[in-house]
Motif scaffolding. Structure first.
Motif, PDB file in Angstrom:
ATOM      1  N   GLN A 138       0.848  -1.202   0.000  1.00  0.00           N
ATOM      2  CA  GLN A 138       0.000   0.000   0.000  1.00  0.00           C
ATOM      3  C   GLN A 138       0.877   1.244   0.000  1.00  0.00           C
ATOM      4  N   ARG A 169      -3.506   8.026  -5.538  1.00  0.00           N
ATOM      5  CA  ARG A 169      -4.317   8.990  -6.301  1.00  0.00           C
ATOM      6  C   ARG A 169      -4.181   8.715  -7.799  1.00  0.00           C
ATOM      7  N   ARG A 256      -6.793  -8.914  -3.968  1.00  0.00           N
ATOM      8  CA  ARG A 256      -7.746  -7.906  -3.475  1.00  0.00           C
ATOM      9  C   ARG A 256      -9.110  -8.554  -3.172  1.00  0.00           C
ATOM     10  N   GLU A 280      -7.743   0.592   4.496  1.00  0.00           N
ATOM     11  CA  GLU A 280      -7.634   0.771   3.049  1.00  0.00           C
ATOM     12  C   GLU A 280      -8.150   2.141   2.651  1.00  0.00           C
ATOM     13  N   PRO A 281      -7.338   3.206   2.860  1.00  0.00           N
ATOM     14  CA  PRO A 281      -7.766   4.544   2.434  1.00  0.00           C
ATOM     15  C   PRO A 281      -8.142   4.519   0.946  1.00  0.00           C
ATOM     16  N   THR A 282      -9.206   5.225   0.564  1.00  0.00           N
ATOM     17  CA  THR A 282      -9.753   5.076  -0.782  1.00  0.00           C
ATOM     18  C   THR A 282      -8.896   5.753  -1.861  1.00  0.00           C
ATOM     19  N   ASP A 283      -7.923   6.583  -1.447  1.00  0.00           N
ATOM     20  CA  ASP A 283      -7.122   7.265  -2.471  1.00  0.00           C
ATOM     21  C   ASP A 283      -5.909   6.453  -2.924  1.00  0.00           C
ATOM     22  N   LEU A 285      -4.543   2.315  -4.204  1.00  0.00           N
ATOM     23  CA  LEU A 285      -4.856   0.912  -4.499  1.00  0.00           C
ATOM     24  C   LEU A 285      -3.841   0.011  -3.798  1.00  0.00           C
TER      25      LEU A 285
END
Ligand SMILES: *Cc1c(COP(=O)(O)O)cnc(C)c1O
Length: 382
Positions: A138, A169, A256, A280-283, A285
């Motif tokens: 990550q 991002r 994933r 798992e911050p959304t910004d 993958l």
């Protein structure tokens, strides 16, 4: 009854590719070209395209990738390099091998990744590079790190050894800092049949320096401009990686999907109080090179999983600042409380793409059984 679920099953990934891989190895054997040459050139082009980074430079290992990236930046005696205290050893080891001083900083307890505020506070006039690590697959929180680096005019070297294909991002890691470093160690998401690695950069000048330093600073043969090393990747490894690389995206999807399934299974088992799952911050993958959970009695859980034949590993039991070989840096226990806590609480469980639903259920049931027993023991003690 004992189950046997390994932490990683390389056989499952190898089986369907066996014929293609053996054909690639035969191609190199028949060519008798082992050093540089067409397999290396082709792999570099293919990986640069796949990663969306201008230059990809094939090297001998992830460790050598970090060393070579720092050498390309001219890091040497008395320079300071800021890096997290919680990572695989190579990150700080490369800094010390160049005679420079690692300035260690603590991690964000939620993501295990380096805390950007601490990087900002650690900058001095001697700082020559910042090396964030994209731990467990990550991306680190790069925007504030890039702002610090730009303000101070310091290059970033991304240690992306565990994070090939991860994005921050929507941008691929390894192409955001001045240089990126990847590893093809067999347990990484894209693994060779031995040691291999990659340096990436969008900077033509740095690419040229890294290529020179990879082979003793030599151009043309026996004329040496810089003191480099032998950091070349074997042609055999390149040929194997060329077969495997096109499958990376599908393998990442498998990991994933398994991570998402663990989230459902842990929740359904009522474990989310006793066990913390990876954030798992959304910004960004997450490519889940490891699925690392946290729990208070980590050592007890580890023993329990070992007894059940369920693969697990502690990444990492000792942060850099407490390693014997870094005692001369003068750090004390307690200096980086978040990293020390993570070292005591974290445990990786199987996440490889071929893991089945049944196997995941077995892993979660085993953890649930442990949590129930220890809660019962705890209530009896009171
Ligand atoms: C694996 C790894 C390395 C080193 O890679 P090797 O190919 O094993 O030399 C460096 N940094 C991190 C964070 C790693 O996980």
């Amino acid at each position: 009854m004992k189950s046997t679920i390994p932490l990683l099953d390389l056989q499952a990934q190898y089986r369907p590719l066996r014929d293609q891989i053996l054909a690639a190895m035969t191609r190199v054997a028949d060519s008798q070209r082992f050093i540089m040459g067409p397999e290396i050139d082709a792999l570099e082009q293919e990986l640069a395209r796949m990663l969306g980074i201008r230059h990809a430079i094939a090297v001998s290992s992830g460790t050598d990738a970090v060393l070579l990236a720092l050498m390309a930046l001219g890091i040497g005696a008395d320079d300071e390099v800021i890096t997290p205290t919680y990572s695989f050893f190579a990150t700080a080891g490369a800094v010390v091998r160049l005679g420079a001083r690692p300035i260690l900083v603590d991690i964000d307890p939620v993501t295990f990744n380096v805390d950007p505020d601490q990087i900002a506070r650690a900058v001095t006039p001697r700082t020559k590079a910042i090396v964030p690590v994209h731990l467990f697959g990550q991306s680190a929180e790069l925007d504030p790190i890039v702002r610090t680096a730009e303000r101070a005019g310091i290059p970033i070297v991304e240690d992306a050894a565990q994070a090939i294909g991860a994005t921050y991002r929507t941008r691929p890691v390894g192409g955001i800092g001045a240089l990126g470093c990847f590893s093809f160690f067999p347990s990484k998401n894209l693994g060779a049949f031995g040691d291999a690695g990659l340096v990436t950069t969008n900077d033509d000048g740095l690419a040229k320096r890294a290529r020179l330093l990879r082979a003793h600073g030599m151009e043309p043969r026996y004329y040496h401009h810089l003191v480099g090393g032998n950091f070349r990747m074997d042609a055999l490894q390149a040929a194997i990686l060329r077969v495997k690389a096109p499958h990376l995206a599908a393998w990442t999807e498998g990991r994933r999907a398994n991570a998402a399934r663990y989230r459902e299974l842990f929740q359904a088992a009522g474990l989310l109080g006793a066990v913390t799952l990876p954030a798992e911050p959304t910004d960004r993958l997450h490519i889940y090179n490891q699925f690392v959970i946290r729990t208070a009695d980590r050592d007890g859980l580890k023993k329990h999983l070992d007894a059940q034949g369920i693969g697990n590993e502690i990444y990492y039991p000792v942060p850099f600042h407490l390693q014997p070989c870094f005692a001369h840096l003068g750090y004390r226990r307690g200096a980086f409380p978040q990293a020390e806590r993570a070292a005591a609480e974290s445990l990786a469980i199987p996440i490889y793409g071929e893991l089945t639903r049944d196997q995941q259920e077995t892993v979660v049931s085993a953890i649930a059984a442990f949590v129930r027993t220890s809660a019962h023991a705890g209530s009896q003690a009171r």
